[in-house]
Design an enzyme around this catalytic site. Structure first.
Site, short mmCIF file in Angstrom:
data_model
loop_
_atom_site.label_atom_id
_atom_site.label_comp_id
_atom_site.label_asym_id
_atom_site.label_seq_id
_atom_site.Cartn_x
_atom_site.Cartn_y
_atom_site.Cartn_z
N ASN A 141 -41.51 30.73 26.35
CA ASN A 141 -41.27 31.69 25.75
C ASN A 141 -40.35 32.25 25.18
O ASN A 141 -39.56 32.74 26.50
CB ASN A 141 -42.34 32.49 26.19
CG ASN A 141 -42.90 34.04 25.09
OD1 ASN A 141 -43.47 34.19 24.07
ND2 ASN A 141 -42.24 34.76 26.14
N GLU A 142 -39.50 32.29 24.41
CA GLU A 142 -38.38 32.94 24.44
C GLU A 142 -37.31 32.58 24.24
O GLU A 142 -37.07 33.46 25.95
CB GLU A 142 -38.34 34.26 24.33
CG GLU A 142 -39.24 35.44 23.28
CD GLU A 142 -39.34 37.21 23.10
OE1 GLU A 142 -39.04 37.42 24.81
OE2 GLU A 142 -39.36 37.42 22.69
N GLU A 314 -44.57 38.03 17.16
CA GLU A 314 -45.01 39.06 18.17
C GLU A 314 -44.98 40.47 17.09
O GLU A 314 -43.17 40.12 17.42
CB GLU A 314 -44.14 39.29 19.48
CG GLU A 314 -44.98 38.03 20.38
CD GLU A 314 -44.20 37.93 21.48
OE1 GLU A 314 -43.80 39.02 22.42
OE2 GLU A 314 -44.14 37.04 22.50
N TRP A 322 -39.34 48.37 27.69
CA TRP A 322 -38.36 48.01 27.80
C TRP A 322 -37.64 48.64 27.52
O TRP A 322 -36.20 48.60 27.69
CB TRP A 322 -38.38 46.51 27.46
CG TRP A 322 -38.95 46.02 25.98
CD1 TRP A 322 -40.32 45.27 26.04
CD2 TRP A 322 -38.67 45.99 25.47
NE1 TRP A 322 -40.46 45.34 24.73
CE2 TRP A 322 -39.24 45.08 24.17
CE3 TRP A 322 -37.11 46.14 24.86
CZ2 TRP A 322 -38.65 45.08 23.10
CZ3 TRP A 322 -36.60 45.65 23.27
CH2 TRP A 322 -37.65 45.51 22.51
N GLN A 363 -47.36 47.51 31.78
CA GLN A 363 -48.52 48.38 31.98
C GLN A 363 -48.33 49.26 30.47
O GLN A 363 -49.71 50.20 30.05
CB GLN A 363 -49.25 48.92 33.18
CG GLN A 363 -49.34 47.98 33.69
CD GLN A 363 -49.98 49.40 35.31
OE1 GLN A 363 -50.37 49.85 34.85
NE2 GLN A 363 -49.62 48.24 36.83
N MET A 364 -47.38 49.65 30.36
CA MET A 364 -46.84 50.90 29.42
C MET A 364 -46.46 50.61 28.14
O MET A 364 -46.84 51.41 27.77
CB MET A 364 -45.28 51.40 30.14
CG MET A 364 -45.08 52.15 31.23
SD MET A 364 -47.18 53.41 31.43
CE MET A 364 -45.93 54.39 30.30
N HIS A 365 -46.63 48.92 27.56
CA HIS A 365 -46.65 48.55 26.58
C HIS A 365 -48.07 48.43 26.03
O HIS A 365 -49.09 48.27 26.14
CB HIS A 365 -46.39 47.09 26.72
CG HIS A 365 -45.79 46.03 25.41
ND1 HIS A 365 -46.55 46.00 24.46
CD2 HIS A 365 -44.33 45.95 25.25
CE1 HIS A 365 -45.86 45.46 23.13
NE2 HIS A 365 -44.46 45.50 24.08
#
Ligand code: GAL
Length: 647
Positions: A141-142, A314, A322, A363-365
Site C-alpha cells: 500500500n502506497e 482511493e 491528515w 477516526q476523524m477520516h
C-alpha cells in the site's frame, strides 16, 4: 468506468458484511478492495494462518456480485515479526530505527523482510488466486508513504554497495564519476562507501543521486518479487499498486513497468492544504473543491505511468484527517471528482473508505458511511455519479494534442542541488501543466521513455539529466519542443557537461548557458517579449548563441530562444510570460487553445467534452449555440459538471 470502495471486513462484526455488500450494490459500487493491512489477522502467530474470516468475507462479497481487489498486507508487518527480526525496521538518517505502532515500518532492502513478504504473498495467492471474484491484486500500500523510501539500515548500505559495484565495475570509475578528488573523498574499495548521511555538511551530490537511484530500484525490485508470485498463482488477474499524489521518492514509471494497471490515491482537499504549491488566496478559494489542476495532473500522470491503464484506488469522500485543516467538500464535489476521473480515462474510481472507523488513527477520516453506518455526504453523491455514468456511455480516450515530459530524476537532482530556495521541480511542472489546462488543452504526461510521436508539441519544464537515448529521441521528435531552464545541465554522472549546459541538447537548441543565478522572492528580472513586459523569477540564465532571441532580458541577453522547432526558456517565467510562450508554441504547432474562465477545466473523451467548475462562481460554457448538452447546463453552477459532443 466502474465504481469501487475500500473495505475492512476485519474492522466490523461478521453480521455486517452481507448488509454492507448489499448497501454497496445499492450505491452502484461494483468492486471492493480488501486485505491490505490485515497481516496480524491473517497470520496471528508465526506460520499459523487464519483464513476462515477472509474466506467468509470473500464469499460474502462475491455472493453480492462484487468484484474483489485483494491487497497484499506487506505495508504492516505484525508485531511478532518485528520482535523476531528487529533488523527489518527502516533506519532514519541518524541511524535510529523507526518503530512499531503505525505502518510502513520496514526497510525495502531487508532480505529477511523480503523473504517473509514472499511467503505471505505466496500463501494468499495460493488460497485466493483462482477465486472467480478476485479480479485484481494490489501490491502493498502506497510505497514510500510517511517518508519510507530512503532507509539507512545495514541491509540498505550493503545493497547500495552492491548496486554501485554493478553500475561502475571498478572503484576508479566511481571515483571519477563522483569527483571524489574534491575534499579528499577518494575510496579504495566499494566496501568503504556508506549511504550519504551523517556528514558534517552536504554529502557528495553524485553519491546522493546514486543513493536515490538505488532506493528507487529497491522499491521496484521489492514490488517485482510480489508481482511474479501473484502472476504465477493467479493468472488473468490485473496486478496493480496504489501510488500517491505529489510523491516522487521513487520512479513510478520504473515500478509500473511490472504492473498491469497504475492506480493512485486522490485526496483533493488534503493535497491542496498539505502538499500543493498554491498561493494562500488559491488555498482559500479552492478549500472545499480542491485545486482544479491537482487531481487532473495526477490522472494524466498515472495514465502515462500505467501505459493507458489506470484507476483511482482511493477517492476522498469527505474530510480527511491528515492535513493541517480538513474541510468538508462542497456538495457535488465527490461526484465531480468521480466524473473528472472518467473524463481522464480511469477504469475504476474507488472510494476510501466504506465506513468511518470508530477506533484507531483514522477516526476523524470520513467514509461513505458514518461510524454508525448511516449514510454520509459521499454516499448520495456516489449514487448520483453512478447514474450519470450509466447515462453517459463514455467514448474511448484519444492521445492529447500536447504532452508534458515528467522526469523523476529531475526532481531528485533539483532537490539535491536546488541552488535557490524556490527552485522546486514539481512546482515548476505544476505551473506549466496548469497554464496548458487553463488554455482548455488535454495534456498527456509522458516519462523519459514514453512515445513522443503522437504529439504536436512537447513541453519539458526542466530536464537536467538527459540520458543518451532520450537525447536521440528528442532529436528525432518532429513536433515543437519547449525546454525549460537547467535542461541538459548535468551529465548522467551528475557532472557539469564538458561544453557547458545544455550538454547533449546543445546541437538541438544551438545555444550555451554560460551563467546562472537564483533570485530571492520579490527580485525579478524584467523580460520584454512581443512588445510586452514580463519577468523571470526564482532563476535566470545567461545564454550565448547566434540566435535572434524571441524575448530578451533588459540587458539584451536572450530569455526565450528558438532554433527551428526547438525552443529554450532561459529562466523561470512569471505567469504572464509563461502564458505568452505557451500560446506562441501552440500557435506554431497548430494546437487550438481557448481562454477558460477561472476554475473551469475541460477534458475530452473522443468527441465528448467534459467541463468541471472548480471556481467560486457559475460560468458560461464555451459551447456552440444550438448544441445539446448530454449532462449539465450551459451556465455551469459551482461544483457542476457538464458534457457535450464536439462538432
Ligand atoms: C492513504 C492510505 C490509506 C489511508 C488514507 C487516508 O494514504 O493509503 O490507507 O490512510 O490515506 O486518507
Amino acid at each position: 468506468m466502474r465504481l469501487g470502495v475500500c473495505y475492512y471486513p476485519e474492522h466490523w462484526p461478521r453480521e455486517r458484511w452481507a448488509l454492507d455488500a448489499r448497501a454497496m450494490r445499492a450505491l452502484g459500487i461494483g468492486c471492493v478492495r480488501i486485505g491490505e493491512f490485515a497481516w496480524s489477522r491473517l497470520e496471528p502467530e508465526p506460520g499459523r494462518y487464519a483464513w476462515q474470516w477472509l474466506d467468509e468475507a470473500v464469499e460474502t462479497l462475491a455472493a453480492a456480485d462484487l468484484e474483489i481487489v485483494l491487497g497484499t498486507p506487506t505495508a504492516t508487518p505484525p508485531r511478532w515479526l518485528v520482535g523476531a527480526h528487529p533488523e527489518i525496521l527502516p533506519r532514519d538518517a541518524n541511524g535510529n530505527p523507526r518503530g512499531f505502532g503505525s505502518r510502513r515500518h520496514y526497510c525495502f532492502s531487508s532480505p529477511v523482510y523480503r523473504e517473509h513478504c514472499r511467503r505471505i504473498v505466496a500463501q494468499l495467492a495460493q488460497r485466493y488466486g483462482q477465486h472467480p471474484a478476485v479480479v485484481a491484486w494490489q501490491t502493498d500500500n502506497e510505497y514510500g508513504c510517511h517518508d519510507t523510501v530512503l532507509s539507512y539500515s545495514e541491509a540498505a548500505a550493503d545493497a547500495f554497495r552492491q548496486w554501485l559495484r554493478e553500475r561502475y565495475g571498478d572503484i576508479a570509475r566511481l571515483n571519477e564519476a563522483w569527483g571524489t578528488v574534491f575534499w579528499s573523498q577518494e575510496y579504495r574499495d566499494f566496501a568503504e562507501i556508506d549511504p550519504p548521511a551523517g556528514t558534517v555538511t552536504e554529502a557528495n551530490p553524485a553519491q546522493r543521486l546514486d543513493f536515490q537511484r538505488y532506493a528507487s530500484a529497491a522499491v521496484a525490485s521489492f514490488n517485482r518479487e510480489q508481482v511474479e508470485i501473484l502472476r504465477a498463482a493467479s493468472p488473468g488477474r490485473d496486478v496493480l499498486h496504489n501510488f500517491m499524489g505529489f510523491f516522487t521518492g521513487f520512479d513510478h514509471f520504473e515500478v509500473a513497468r511490472d504492473l498491469d494497471v497504475a492506480t493512485w490515491d486522490s485526496y483533493p482537499l488534503g493535497f491542496l492544504e498539505q502538499r500543493s504549491y498554491a498561493a494562500e488566496q488559491d488555498k482559500a478559494c479552492y478549500a472545499r473543491t480542491g485545486h482544479p489542476d491537482i487531481a487532473a495532473f495526477h490522472h494524466d500522470l498515472y495514465r502515462g505511468v500505467g501505459r493507458g491503464r489506470w484507476w483511482v484506488m482511493e477517492q476522498q469522500p469527505g474530510p480527511v484527517n491528515w492535513a493541517p485543516y480538513n474541510p468538508a467538500p462542497l456538495p457535488g464535489m465527490v461526484r465531480l471528482w468521480t466524473l473528472e476521473a472518467c473524463a481522464h480515462g480511469a477504469e475504476v474510481v474507488s472510494y476510501f473508505r466504506w465506513r468511518q472507523a470508530p477506533f484507531g488513527q483514522e477516526q476523524m477520516h470520513a467514509g461513505l458511511l458514518r461510524a454508525d453506518a448511516s449514510p454520509d455526504q459521499g454516499a448520495a453523491e456516489v449514487r448520483r455519479a453512478a447514474d450519470d455514468l450509466a447515462r453517459l456511455d463514455p467514448e474511448p480516450t484519444r492521445p492529447a494534442p500536447v504532452a508534458l515530459l515528467f522526469d523523476y530524476t529531475a526532481k531528485w537532482w533539483l532537490d539535491i542541488q536546488p541552488q535557490g530556495a524556490d527552485f522546486d521541480y514539481l512546482r515548476l511542472v505544476m505551473e506549466w501543466y496548469g497554464a496548458l489546462r487553463e488554455r482548455g488543452l488535454d495534456v498527456d504526461i509522458v516519462g523519459t521513455a514514453g512515445d513522443l510521436a503522437p504529439y504536436a508539441a512537447l513541453f519539458a519544464p526542466s530536464l537536467p539529466i538527459v540520458e543518451p537515448a532520450l537525447a536521440e529521441r528528442l532529436t528525432a521528435f518532429e513536433g515543437h519542443l519547449l525546454l525549460g531552464p537547467r535542461s541538459g545541465s548535468r551529465t548522467c554522472d551528475a557532472r557539469t557537461p564538458p561544453g557547458l549546459p545544455p550538454g547533449p541538447l546543445q546541437a538541438l537548441t544551438s545555444l550555451r548557458v554560460v551563467g546562472v543565478e537564483s533570485l530571492r522572492p520579490g527580485s525579478e528580472r524584467a523580460v520584454r517579449y512581443a512588445g510586452r513586459d514580463f519577468a523571470m523569477r526564482h532563476w535566470c540564465e545567461q545564454v550565448q548563441c547566434e540566435l535572434d532571441p524571441l524575448a530578451r532580458f533588459a540587458d539584451g541577453g536572450g530569455a526565450y530562444l528558438r532554433h527551428g522547432k526547438v525552443r529554450y526558456l532561459a529562466g523561470w517565467p512569471d505567469a504572464g510570460l509563461l502564458g505568452a510562450v505557451l500560446d506562441e508554441v501552440c500557435a506554431a504547432a497548430g494546437v487550438h487553445t481557448v481562454a477558460l474562465p477561472r476554475g473551469l477545466r475541460l477534458r475530452r473523451r473522443g468527441s465528448q467534452v467534459f467541463a468541471f467548475n472548480y471556481g467560486p462562481q457559475p460560468v458560461e460554457l464555451p459551447v456552440e449555440r444550438g448544441r445539446a448538452l448530454l449532462l449539465g447546463e450551459r451556465t455551469l453552477p459551482v461544483a457542476g459538471v457538464a458534457v457535450w459532443r464536439e462538432a
